[in-house]
Design an enzyme around this catalytic site. Structure first.
Site, PDB file in Angstrom:
ATOM      1  N   ASN A  91      -4.668   7.397   3.290  1.00 51.16           N
ATOM      2  CA  ASN A  91      -3.651   6.935   4.231  1.00 51.16           C
ATOM      3  C   ASN A  91      -2.946   8.062   4.976  1.00 51.16           C
ATOM      4  OD1 ASN A  91      -1.390   5.072   5.259  1.00 51.16           O
ATOM      5  ND2 ASN A  91      -0.288   6.541   3.981  1.00 51.16           N
ATOM      6  N   TYR A 155      -5.095  12.923  18.653  1.00 46.55           N
ATOM      7  CA  TYR A 155      -4.920  11.815  17.713  1.00 46.55           C
ATOM      8  C   TYR A 155      -6.030  10.781  17.888  1.00 46.55           C
ATOM      9  CZ  TYR A 155      -2.687   7.972  15.185  1.00 46.55           C
ATOM     10  OH  TYR A 155      -2.414   6.956  14.309  1.00 46.55           O
TER      11      TYR A 155
END
Length: 257
Positions: A91, A155
């Site tokens: 995560n 990103y």
């Protein structure tokens, strides 16, 4: 879904989606190993985890996943403490703004080191134990891995790489009965954007704008992503592998008109 007797390692568990996932898995009876960089926040999350009868308290390991020694210590200490590993939830991740005219190689390295390289490394280390338990992996990616957006180049690229990693590793491990999937959230109300440099005023406008950029008319909440993660990690998803599951209020399906 039940995870009694299952050992679940969650990275980036000190806040946001990781924290919500820890709390949800604890309610499903999992034995948790939680890792993050902030010891105080990890302890707060551990306090929120419901401890059922005969369920061990969460095992906490602080460390920096871009440090290879820390990554190995996180995995080794988890297995030493519990004796096995059933589920790995990758995560931990970061976001920074920057398009091709305003980015840098240093920014590229920062995002790829945590969003891709650390996942690559931890997964490599965890695979032998997951093969033993016929366990599974859930990666936390983003709608940015599936769709293209301006101003967040590194990103978007890192999450696209993570999605490809999910599919390739799923095929590598399918013969060993280890499943690998990812969830791809849209905008979720966490600290991710603010930690990436967005000030409070801009963040409030960003959330307001999310009402138009998501088909369901709102941003998501961390627990909504946590429930999708738990589903993919559970036996209810026993015939699902190599999936990148949007949990994004329909954002991935939208096109401007």
């Amino acid at each position: 879904m039940a995870f009694g007797g299952k050992v679940v390692l969650i990275t980036g568990a000190s806040s946001g989606i990781g924290a919500a996932t820890a709390v949800h898995f604890s309610q499903l009876g999992a034995s948790l190993s939680l890792t993050g960089r902030n010891t105080e926040n990890l302890n707060k999350v551990a306090d929120q985890c419901t401890v059922l009868e005969d369920q061990p308290k969460p095992f906490l390991v602080t460390g920096e996943l871009t440090n290879e020694a820390d990554t190995k210590r996180i995995l080794d200490s988890t297995v030493k403490h519990f004796g096995k590993l059933d589920v790995l939830i990758n995560n931990a991740g970061i976001l920074e703004a920057g398009g091709i005219e305003s980015t840098s190689v240093e920014q590229y390295d920062r995002l790829f080191n945590i969003n891709v390289r650390s996942v690559y490394h931890l997964t490599m280390l965890a695979v032998p134990y997951l093969i033993e338990t016929k366990g599974n992996i859930v990666n936390v990616s983003s709608v940015n891995g599936m769709r293209s957006f301006p101003g967040v180049l590194s990103y978007c690229m890192s999450k696209a790489a993570l999605d490809q990693f999910t599919r390739c590793v799923a095929l590598d491990l399918a013969p060993k009965k280890v499943r690998v999937n990812s969830v791809n959230p849209g905008v979720v109300v966490t600290e991710l954007q603010k930690r990436g440099g967005m000030d409070l005023e801009a963040y409030e406008k960003f959330l307001e704008r999310s009402k138009q950029t998501h088909a369901l008319g709102r941003p998501g909440q961390p627990d909504e992503v946590a429930r999708a993660i738990a589903f993919l990690a559970s036996d209810d998803a026993s015939f699902i592998t190599g999936e990148t599951l949007p949990v994004d209020g329909g954002r991935h399906a939208m096109c401007p008109r």
